[in-house]
Design an enzyme around this catalytic site. Sequence first.
Site, mmCIF file in Angstrom:
data_model
loop_
_atom_site.group_PDB
_atom_site.id
_atom_site.type_symbol
_atom_site.label_atom_id
_atom_site.label_comp_id
_atom_site.label_asym_id
_atom_site.label_seq_id
_atom_site.Cartn_x
_atom_site.Cartn_y
_atom_site.Cartn_z
ATOM 1 C CB SER A 1 -0.816 0.088 1.313
ATOM 2 O OG SER A 1 -2.016 -1.008 1.187
ATOM 3 C CG LEU B 1 0.050 1.905 4.321
ATOM 4 C CD1 LEU B 1 -0.283 1.058 5.292
ATOM 5 C CD2 LEU B 1 -0.897 2.906 3.801
ATOM 6 C CB ALA B 2 6.545 3.231 5.211
ATOM 7 N N GLY C 1 8.935 8.119 3.450
ATOM 8 C CA GLY C 1 10.417 8.119 3.969
ATOM 9 C C GLY C 1 11.174 6.838 3.554
ATOM 10 C CG ASN D 1 10.644 -0.854 13.413
ATOM 11 O OD1 ASN D 1 10.095 -1.316 12.004
ATOM 12 N ND2 ASN D 1 11.400 0.056 13.440
ATOM 13 C CD GLU E 1 9.299 4.772 14.033
ATOM 14 O OE1 GLU E 1 9.556 3.832 13.169
ATOM 15 O OE2 GLU E 1 8.289 5.289 14.395
ATOM 16 C CG HIS F 1 13.827 2.411 11.185
ATOM 17 N ND1 HIS F 1 12.788 1.647 10.781
ATOM 18 C CD2 HIS F 1 13.060 3.575 11.885
ATOM 19 C CE1 HIS F 1 11.626 2.032 11.184
ATOM 20 N NE2 HIS F 1 11.835 3.286 11.709
ATOM 21 C CG ASN G 1 5.291 -3.536 1.738
ATOM 22 O OD1 ASN G 1 5.101 -2.398 1.323
ATOM 23 N ND2 ASN G 1 4.398 -4.408 2.494
ATOM 24 C CB CYS H 1 13.234 -4.894 8.981
ATOM 25 S SG CYS H 1 13.787 -3.315 8.234
#
EC number: 3.5.3.23
Length: 451
Positions: free
Chosen positions: A24, A26-27, A29, A115, A179, A255, A368, A374
Amino acid sequence: MNAEDNNYIEVNFDGLVGPTHNYSGLAHGNVASMSHGGLVSNPREAALQGLAKMKALKDAGYAQGVLPPQQRPDLGALRALGFSGDNAQVLAQAAEQAPQLLRAVCSASSMWTANAGTITPSRDVKDARVHFTPANLQSSFHRYLEPETTGRVLAAIFASQEHFAHHPSLPATPAFSDEGAANHTRLCGEYGEPGVHLFVYGRQAFGGDGVEPRRFPARQTLEASQAIARQHGLSDDQVVYAQQHPEAIDAGVFHNDVIAVGNGPVLLYHELAFRDEEAVLDELRTKMSTPLIPVRVPLEAVSLEDAVSTYLFNSQLLSNADGSMTLVVPGECQEREAVWRFIQDYLLAGNNPISEVVVKDVKQSMRNGGGPACLRLRVVLNQAEREAIAGRVMLDDTLYAELVDWVERHYRERLAPEDLADPKLAEECLAALDELTRILQIGPVYPFQRG
């Protein structure tokens, strides 16, 4: 070092990719997330890729745990925002009136457990317990929905009050934007030796000189990092606070774990990871009880664009019994000539403990914006603490086989953004998660299980 020190090891808890894994974008950055927004995803492949990585590391002798995904779609969040009726009606209203909210409440972003929170080992604190703080993730709505369930999951797995201490998330305001462990690295000799905690932030909420990124937001604040250190009882001589380089954030380094990775005494970092590189290294050298081994990657060898597109630094750096280290990198590193040449000709040939590079295919996650690092939450535990883990979350061959079977029975092979409004998808997800809590034996951690 005494015998007790030798009992400490690092356990990687990977997040299971949820059944609503979708693209989607959404993030803000996160360049990979933004650039793949709207594509069709394959949730089943994503979950199996994550499990394959876990299994490979378990088979190689590393301690490997599993964390469950969040309940998605988050119908409670939609109802709190004014949508009403039965589940099908709520989803239909959201799809028509606020499709961006529907995408947010369906995000499978909890798969990136780096996170999930910040963890301090018992070796570093006076009460000799492992300390946990779930990240508030307030900088983006789709992630802000996670901390409550994350806290319940961590409390269910690390339930022993004798061995574990759980703290509330920080206030969900911009001043304390947190985060989690994606901006935290513990550096030490052996895992059972005293550690120094490197907290990396993008901006100061109160004061500071105003030098911040201009293109993308700086997510972690200094004030949040300081509050976590206070919660966990860390003293000034145990912590180092470093500001991320604004140029790196503007290049898509949202990050610190996209531009640096540390393990034991080794800090593998890009030339533009920190705003004041020399000051950070000097303070680490002063506070660490063992010599720091910095492995600097110059800009001329790996550009920021290459670092972000391949996630070279979003790799797992793992300790081996013989003192060497293994770097687990995503397949994109092998596909980018400059990065692969650096790994072969400089990193593996250099004077550092990294002696092996292992390539893993996590493309569904990478599209993504999340690489191998991560996908895992690092928890340093001694023998007694490992024995105190509740539930059935430590990966073995039997659990792996059960989870693969669970994924193959419950996950779709194709998920487009328009499929998120399908009420059957919501039903499928609840059935899958209900079964998962029984497999993992962690009890009713989801809102739908708690009434």
